[in-house]
Design an enzyme around this catalytic site. Structure first.
Site, PDB file in Angstrom:
ATOM      1  N   SER A 120       0.811  -1.216   0.000  1.00  0.00           N
ATOM      2  CA  SER A 120       0.000   0.000   0.000  1.00  0.00           C
ATOM      3  C   SER A 120       0.849   1.272   0.000  1.00  0.00           C
ATOM      4  CB  SER A 120      -0.944   0.013   1.209  1.00  0.00           C
ATOM      5  OG  SER A 120      -0.217  -0.120   2.418  1.00  0.00           O
ATOM      6  N   GLY A 143       2.079   0.180   8.983  1.00  0.00           N
ATOM      7  CA  GLY A 143       2.922   1.372   8.990  1.00  0.00           C
ATOM      8  C   GLY A 143       3.564   1.754   7.676  1.00  0.00           C
ATOM      9  N   SER A 144       3.095   1.197   6.563  1.00  0.00           N
ATOM     10  CA  SER A 144       3.721   1.514   5.273  1.00  0.00           C
ATOM     11  C   SER A 144       3.519   2.979   4.881  1.00  0.00           C
ATOM     12  CB  SER A 144       3.169   0.599   4.175  1.00  0.00           C
ATOM     13  OG  SER A 144       1.768   0.768   4.028  1.00  0.00           O
ATOM     14  N   ASP A 179      -5.646   4.867   5.823  1.00  0.00           N
ATOM     15  CA  ASP A 179      -5.700   3.720   4.911  1.00  0.00           C
ATOM     16  C   ASP A 179      -6.425   2.559   5.574  1.00  0.00           C
ATOM     17  OD1 ASP A 179      -5.166   2.320   2.534  1.00  0.00           O
ATOM     18  OD2 ASP A 179      -3.353   1.416   3.374  1.00  0.00           O
ATOM     19  N   LYS A 182      -9.124   5.927   2.454  1.00  0.00           N
ATOM     20  CA  LYS A 182      -9.598   4.823   1.625  1.00  0.00           C
ATOM     21  C   LYS A 182     -11.117   4.752   1.684  1.00  0.00           C
ATOM     22  CE  LYS A 182      -7.535   0.825   1.771  1.00  0.00           C
ATOM     23  NZ  LYS A 182      -7.065  -0.493   2.275  1.00  0.00           N
TER      24      LYS A 182
END
Length: 303
Positions: free
Chosen positions: A25, A53-54, A120, A160
């Site tokens: 993501s 945590g991306s 997200d 999102k």
């Protein structure tokens, strides 16, 4: 991201592991920024529903590029699940709807408002599309609640969404609060998925409305005095003819030369020999203990 997966031939999955991101993501946020320039001038960020945590990794890397220690951006990542620490990011294990979470973020920002808020987050999908879309919409509105309390005028919000038949109501509600509302579909987001991202720029606080988080209020009650529109059915069980709805502009993000997220790519010989280690060990979900008790037969219903 694990060591082995059925998605190992997914180009973005492989790229995420190779570049050190915790999830594929990360490329969705990068491609959204390429299209809208949402990182420009940002110094204070809140990443909601952040685990694993991306997105926080992307924010820390991009916002602190070519800056010294005294000019680093302040990034706060919030999630109910624990997160492995990220350089340049303050991780809070907290509820995004709780007033104490808001106070803690403001304290970390020195009382200053945020420039950018993103989310997200998504629920565990059931496969019942109407139910999944409703729960996701409620999660987005919960994120918006905190956003209205902490975002500066002119700030940006990205979240999102699941595109369903009633998504135009959500677009309409956001259009009361932001100058620009766009539905973005990054190339790294699978085309077969209902997932998309609502990109809201130019926050406009509603006049004479002071948002305050309250655990006793639903999302509808929270926004009641903001007059941003709501869905309701008249006494004759019909929707009013004058109900305002709007359609957000749809934008596809990402370079056309980037990989296709719906395609399967054959691994070359060198990649077959290389076994990439996990970027981050899996976090324990809140229901893990309950599952363990059930497997052992130690969970019993209360009479």
């Amino acid at each position: 991201m694990g060591k082995a997966s059925k998605d190992k031939r997914d180009l973005y999955y492989r790229r995420a592991k190779e570049e050190g991101y915790r999830a594929r993501s990360a490329f969705k946020l990068l491609q959204i920024n390429e299209e809208f320039g949402i990182f420009s001038g940002v110094k204070r960020v809140v990443d909601l529903c952040a685990a694993p945590g991306s997105w926080s990794q992307v924010l820390s890397k991009e916002l602190n590029k070519d800056t010294d220690e005294t000019d680093r951006a302040k990034i706060v990542a919030v999630d109910l699940q624990p997160m492995t620490p990220i350089d340049g990011v303050t991780c809070l294990q907290a509820d995004i709807t709780h007033p104490k979470t808001l106070l803690k973020i403001l304290q970390l920002f020195g009382g200053e408002p945020a420039d950018f808020v993103c989310s997200d987050g998504a629920p565990d999908v059931t496969g019942l599309h109407d139910l999944d879309e409703y729960i996701q919409a409620q999660l987005v509105l919960c994120a918006l609640q905190l956003t209205t309390c902490i975002l500066r005028p002119g700030g940006t919000f990205v979240a999102k969404i699941f595109r369903g038949r009633d998504i135009d109501l959500l677009y309409s509600q956001f259009s009361y609060l932001f100058e620009s509302v766009v539905c973005a579909k990054p190339r790294s987001s699978r085309g077969t998925s209902l997932e998309a991202f609502i990109v809201c720029q130019g926050y406009r606080p509603r006049p004479n409305w002071k948002p305050e988080l309250d655990l006793t209020k639903s999302t509808e009650e929270f926004f009641e005095d903001a007059q941003i529109g709501k869905s309701y059915i008249g006494n004759d069980m019909e929707f009013p003819d004058a109900e305002e709805r709007s359609i957000a502009r749809f934008v596809a993000c990402g370079d056309l030369e980037d990989g296709d997220s719906d395609a399967t790519y054959v691994l070359n010989t060198n990649e077959r020999k290389r076994n990439l280690e996990p970027v981050q060990m899996p976090t324990a979900p809140p229901y893990k203990k309950a599952l363990e008790l059930k497997r052992k037969g130690e969970m019993q219903r209360k009479s």
